[in-house]
Design a protein around this motif. Structure first.
Motif, PDB file in Angstrom:
ATOM      1  N   VAL A 208      -8.598   2.185   1.949  1.00  0.00           N
ATOM      2  CA  VAL A 208      -8.365   1.582   0.628  1.00  0.00           C
ATOM      3  C   VAL A 208      -9.704   1.189  -0.007  1.00  0.00           C
ATOM      4  CG1 VAL A 208      -7.454  -0.478  -0.527  1.00  0.00           C
ATOM      5  CG2 VAL A 208      -6.018   0.789   1.084  1.00  0.00           C
ATOM      6  N   ALA A 209     -10.557   0.552   0.784  1.00  0.00           N
ATOM      7  CA  ALA A 209     -11.873   0.169   0.278  1.00  0.00           C
ATOM      8  C   ALA A 209     -12.695   1.392  -0.110  1.00  0.00           C
ATOM      9  CB  ALA A 209     -12.621  -0.647   1.339  1.00  0.00           C
ATOM     10  N   GLN A 210     -12.598   2.461   0.683  1.00  0.00           N
ATOM     11  CA  GLN A 210     -13.368   3.670   0.421  1.00  0.00           C
ATOM     12  C   GLN A 210     -12.918   4.362  -0.855  1.00  0.00           C
ATOM     13  OE1 GLN A 210     -16.044   4.593   2.702  1.00  0.00           O
ATOM     14  NE2 GLN A 210     -16.552   5.556   0.738  1.00  0.00           N
TER      15      GLN A 210
ATOM     16  N   ALA B 195      -6.381   0.430  -9.059  1.00  0.00           N
ATOM     17  CA  ALA B 195      -4.995   0.851  -9.303  1.00  0.00           C
ATOM     18  C   ALA B 195      -4.653   2.079  -8.463  1.00  0.00           C
ATOM     19  CB  ALA B 195      -4.796   1.143 -10.787  1.00  0.00           C
ATOM     20  N   LYS B 196      -5.588   3.015  -8.384  1.00  0.00           N
ATOM     21  CA  LYS B 196      -5.376   4.214  -7.562  1.00  0.00           C
ATOM     22  C   LYS B 196      -5.263   3.832  -6.085  1.00  0.00           C
ATOM     23  CE  LYS B 196      -7.165   8.858  -6.654  1.00  0.00           C
ATOM     24  NZ  LYS B 196      -8.148   9.899  -7.084  1.00  0.00           N
ATOM     25  N   ALA B 197      -6.121   2.929  -5.638  1.00  0.00           N
ATOM     26  CA  ALA B 197      -6.110   2.497  -4.237  1.00  0.00           C
ATOM     27  C   ALA B 197      -4.824   1.752  -3.902  1.00  0.00           C
ATOM     28  CB  ALA B 197      -7.313   1.609  -3.960  1.00  0.00           C
ATOM     29  N   GLU B 198      -4.301   0.986  -4.840  1.00  0.00           N
ATOM     30  CA  GLU B 198      -3.072   0.226  -4.585  1.00  0.00           C
ATOM     31  C   GLU B 198      -1.875   1.163  -4.399  1.00  0.00           C
ATOM     32  OE1 GLU B 198      -2.612  -3.550  -6.560  1.00  0.00           O
ATOM     33  OE2 GLU B 198      -0.517  -3.074  -7.060  1.00  0.00           O
ATOM     34  N   THR B 199      -1.803   2.221  -5.184  1.00  0.00           N
ATOM     35  CA  THR B 199      -0.737   3.218  -5.029  1.00  0.00           C
ATOM     36  C   THR B 199      -0.821   3.863  -3.651  1.00  0.00           C
ATOM     37  OG1 THR B 199      -0.688   3.666  -7.405  1.00  0.00           O
ATOM     38  CG2 THR B 199       0.223   5.353  -5.964  1.00  0.00           C
ATOM     39  N   TYR B 200      -2.027   4.218  -3.248  1.00  0.00           N
ATOM     40  CA  TYR B 200      -2.247   4.807  -1.916  1.00  0.00           C
ATOM     41  C   TYR B 200      -1.842   3.821  -0.822  1.00  0.00           C
ATOM     42  CZ  TYR B 200      -4.871   6.328   2.216  1.00  0.00           C
ATOM     43  OH  TYR B 200      -5.226   6.685   3.492  1.00  0.00           O
ATOM     44  N   TYR B 201      -2.237   2.575  -0.974  1.00  0.00           N
ATOM     45  CA  TYR B 201      -1.975   1.535   0.020  1.00  0.00           C
ATOM     46  C   TYR B 201      -0.477   1.425   0.308  1.00  0.00           C
ATOM     47  CZ  TYR B 201      -3.569  -2.850   2.344  1.00  0.00           C
ATOM     48  OH  TYR B 201      -3.914  -3.832   3.252  1.00  0.00           O
ATOM     49  N   LEU B 202       0.338   1.371  -0.739  1.00  0.00           N
ATOM     50  CA  LEU B 202       1.787   1.250  -0.566  1.00  0.00           C
ATOM     51  C   LEU B 202       2.367   2.484   0.115  1.00  0.00           C
ATOM     52  CD1 LEU B 202       4.485  -0.149  -0.985  1.00  0.00           C
ATOM     53  CD2 LEU B 202       4.541   0.792  -3.321  1.00  0.00           C
ATOM     54  N   GLU B 203       1.950   3.658  -0.340  1.00  0.00           N
ATOM     55  CA  GLU B 203       2.480   4.898   0.237  1.00  0.00           C
ATOM     56  C   GLU B 203       2.125   5.023   1.714  1.00  0.00           C
ATOM     57  OE1 GLU B 203       0.781   7.865  -2.269  1.00  0.00           O
ATOM     58  OE2 GLU B 203       2.227   7.586  -3.889  1.00  0.00           O
ATOM     59  N   GLU B 204       0.880   4.722   2.043  1.00  0.00           N
ATOM     60  CA  GLU B 204       0.430   4.851   3.426  1.00  0.00           C
ATOM     61  C   GLU B 204       0.972   3.741   4.324  1.00  0.00           C
ATOM     62  OE1 GLU B 204      -1.344   7.363   4.953  1.00  0.00           O
ATOM     63  OE2 GLU B 204      -0.816   8.327   3.059  1.00  0.00           O
ATOM     64  N   ALA B 205       1.148   2.547   3.764  1.00  0.00           N
ATOM     65  CA  ALA B 205       1.687   1.429   4.550  1.00  0.00           C
ATOM     66  C   ALA B 205       3.075   1.776   5.079  1.00  0.00           C
ATOM     67  CB  ALA B 205       1.739   0.162   3.701  1.00  0.00           C
ATOM     68  N   LYS B 206       3.851   2.488   4.283  1.00  0.00           N
ATOM     69  CA  LYS B 206       5.196   2.887   4.704  1.00  0.00           C
ATOM     70  C   LYS B 206       5.155   3.836   5.899  1.00  0.00           C
ATOM     71  CE  LYS B 206       7.347   2.458   0.122  1.00  0.00           C
ATOM     72  NZ  LYS B 206       8.040   3.185  -0.977  1.00  0.00           N
ATOM     73  N   LYS B 207       4.077   4.606   6.019  1.00  0.00           N
ATOM     74  CA  LYS B 207       3.963   5.586   7.094  1.00  0.00           C
ATOM     75  C   LYS B 207       3.406   4.991   8.390  1.00  0.00           C
ATOM     76  CE  LYS B 207       2.782   9.162   3.670  1.00  0.00           C
ATOM     77  NZ  LYS B 207       1.709  10.098   3.242  1.00  0.00           N
ATOM     78  N   GLN B 208       2.745   3.836   8.285  1.00  0.00           N
ATOM     79  CA  GLN B 208       2.026   3.282   9.430  1.00  0.00           C
ATOM     80  C   GLN B 208       2.946   2.922  10.588  1.00  0.00           C
ATOM     81  OE1 GLN B 208      -1.568   2.643   9.637  1.00  0.00           O
ATOM     82  NE2 GLN B 208      -1.444   4.135   7.984  1.00  0.00           N
ATOM     83  N   ASP B 209       4.133   2.399  10.283  1.00  0.00           N
ATOM     84  CA  ASP B 209       5.025   1.908  11.331  1.00  0.00           C
ATOM     85  C   ASP B 209       5.488   3.051  12.246  1.00  0.00           C
ATOM     86  OD1 ASP B 209       4.781  -0.572  10.037  1.00  0.00           O
ATOM     87  OD2 ASP B 209       6.458  -0.099   8.720  1.00  0.00           O
ATOM     88  N   ALA B 210       6.018   4.119  11.623  1.00  0.00           N
ATOM     89  CA  ALA B 210       6.481   5.267  12.410  1.00  0.00           C
ATOM     90  C   ALA B 210       5.311   5.932  13.137  1.00  0.00           C
ATOM     91  CB  ALA B 210       7.186   6.274  11.505  1.00  0.00           C
TER      92      ALA B 210
ATOM     93  N   VAL C 108     -11.999 -16.499  -6.909  1.00  0.00           N
ATOM     94  CA  VAL C 108     -11.586 -15.260  -6.248  1.00  0.00           C
ATOM     95  C   VAL C 108     -10.480 -14.607  -7.062  1.00  0.00           C
ATOM     96  CG1 VAL C 108     -10.443 -14.317  -4.184  1.00  0.00           C
ATOM     97  CG2 VAL C 108     -12.225 -16.052  -3.939  1.00  0.00           C
ATOM     98  N   MET C 109     -10.467 -13.270  -7.098  1.00  0.00           N
ATOM     99  CA  MET C 109      -9.432 -12.518  -7.801  1.00  0.00           C
ATOM    100  C   MET C 109      -8.963 -11.345  -6.944  1.00  0.00           C
ATOM    101  SD  MET C 109     -11.735 -10.483 -10.647  1.00  0.00           S
ATOM    102  CE  MET C 109     -10.470  -9.287 -11.084  1.00  0.00           C
ATOM    103  N   VAL C 110      -7.766 -10.854  -7.216  1.00  0.00           N
ATOM    104  CA  VAL C 110      -7.216  -9.709  -6.484  1.00  0.00           C
ATOM    105  C   VAL C 110      -7.519  -8.425  -7.241  1.00  0.00           C
ATOM    106  CG1 VAL C 110      -5.136  -8.607  -5.580  1.00  0.00           C
ATOM    107  CG2 VAL C 110      -5.341 -11.100  -5.535  1.00  0.00           C
ATOM    108  N   LEU C 111      -8.037  -7.433  -6.526  1.00  0.00           N
ATOM    109  CA  LEU C 111      -8.205  -6.098  -7.090  1.00  0.00           C
ATOM    110  C   LEU C 111      -7.077  -5.170  -6.632  1.00  0.00           C
ATOM    111  CD1 LEU C 111     -12.035  -5.351  -6.805  1.00  0.00           C
ATOM    112  CD2 LEU C 111     -10.731  -5.886  -8.870  1.00  0.00           C
ATOM    113  N   VAL C 112      -6.733  -5.239  -5.354  1.00  0.00           N
ATOM    114  CA  VAL C 112      -5.704  -4.361  -4.782  1.00  0.00           C
ATOM    115  C   VAL C 112      -4.731  -5.198  -3.965  1.00  0.00           C
ATOM    116  CG1 VAL C 112      -5.239  -2.386  -3.286  1.00  0.00           C
ATOM    117  CG2 VAL C 112      -7.353  -2.445  -4.631  1.00  0.00           C
ATOM    118  N   HIS C 113      -3.462  -5.181  -4.385  1.00  0.00           N
ATOM    119  CA  HIS C 113      -2.416  -5.842  -3.605  1.00  0.00           C
ATOM    120  C   HIS C 113      -1.983  -4.919  -2.455  1.00  0.00           C
ATOM    121  CE1 HIS C 113      -1.689  -9.133  -6.437  1.00  0.00           C
ATOM    122  NE2 HIS C 113      -1.744  -8.256  -7.420  1.00  0.00           N
ATOM    123  N   GLY C 114      -1.589  -5.528  -1.332  1.00  0.00           N
ATOM    124  CA  GLY C 114      -1.082  -4.708  -0.242  1.00  0.00           C
ATOM    125  C   GLY C 114      -0.528  -5.541   0.893  1.00  0.00           C
TER     126      GLY C 114
END
Length: 329
Positions: free
Chosen positions: A41-43, A260-275, A134-140
């Protein structure tokens, strides 16, 4: 004229901004390896900002190479660090309200987590962050589960008498209520603690279980599933607010677009992490245990009597914040 120039340089330094070949450089710190989703996400943010060509560079310091995991929020709030990816509950000592971001059973699934990130509840937390500059750039949010060194953990009675690690105050309170002994540490320290016998149980995110190779020390893994996920932790990419405001308009725009692009990725990938984590543990020969809805209900009831109750008692506006979170469908 010379005095004015020196004053400007001092102001830039105070904001934590450096210059490199004429470009502003921001320092981003986190505790994970370069393979971890949070580094990715940071990258994304760093790469997208670089591609925007707005004289802004982001240098990532991973694997706790710049600051210790639990010591990143304070330097961020003081402008000594520009950006971090951080479990916000790590800063619960400075802002007790942040402990709500790791509350057992509060988040139902990843889509629910995304709705929480865009709710009045999160706006209230962001207001508290702003008090710390402090402010939020990417929620996750990331889900997680339990590991046991000698046995499976699915319900409260399974952890009775075990020495365990929990990621935040609320989970520690709940697990202590199940008669576990608590040892506090960052997720990056779990492996060694289990290896040396300091811990015989732990909970953290699916990503950290894999990233830190905890499967090498566990006999049984209880993962998050689509139906039951007791453990959800808010882990945003944060930025010093004054540093952001010190950037020019083009740089701010590029940073927000990248985020915004990183946040979309974060949500999509977070769903895959568990399995994905289950596959890794199975391949390592670790037993997989599933928490049933009945087990979950037992944990949730215990949390209401321990973690939820303590949060409301300890935080002046705790009941209002908890109600706001619970109101998000």
């Amino acid at each position: 004229m010379k005095t004015k120039f020196l004053t400007t340089v001092a102001m830039v330094a105070a904001l934590g901004l450096g210059t490199m070949a004429g470009a502003t450089e921001l320092r981003l710190s986190h505790q994970w390896s370069n393979k971890d989703i949070r580094n990715q996400v940071a990258q994304i943010v760093a790469d997208e900002v670089a591609a925007a060509d707005v004289d802004l560079n982001i240098k990532i310091f991973g694997s706790k190479s710049l600051f210790k995991p639990r010591e990143q929020y304070r330097p961020l709030s003081r402008g000594q660090l520009d950006m971090t990816v951080l479990p916000l509950s790590y800063a619960g000592g400075q802002q007790p309200a942040f402990n709500l971001t790791l509350m057992p059973g509060l988040v139902k699934n990843h889509d629910h987590a995304a709705r929480l990130s865009n709710s009045p509840y999160m706006k209230a937390l962001e207001k508290k962050m702003a008090e710390d500059d402090v402010m939020v750039l990417v929620h996750g949010y990331l889900a997680g589960g339990f590991v046991g060194k000698d046995r499976c953990i699915t319900k409260p009675s399974d952890i009775d008498g075990l020495q365990t690690r929990a990621a935040g105050k609320a989970f520690e309170q709940m697990l202590a209520g199940a008669n576990a002994s608590i040892t506090s540490m960052a997720s990056s320290e779990i492996y060694n603690a289990m290896q040396t016998g300091i811990l015989n149980a732990a909970n953290t995110s699916s990503s950290s279980f894999v990233s830190y190779r905890i499967y090498e020390q566990a006999a049984c893994y209880t993962p998050a599933t689509e139906d039951v996920a007791l453990w959800f932790m808010y882990q945003p990419l944060l930025m010093n607010k004054s540093t952001f405001e010190g950037l020019n308009a083009e740089q701010q725009e590029a940073l927000l677009a990248a985020s915004a692009k990183a946040e979309t990725y974060y949500l999509e990938e977070a769903k895959k992490q568990d399995a994905a984590s289950v596959e890794v543990f199975e391949k390592a020969g670790v037993e997989i245990a599933e928490m049933t809805p009945e087990d979950f209900a037992e944990w949730r009831a215990l949390a209401q009597e321990t973690s939820y109750k303590a949060f409301v008692e300890d935080v002046p506006d705790g009941q209002a914040l908890l109600d706001m979170a619970l109101a998000v469908e």
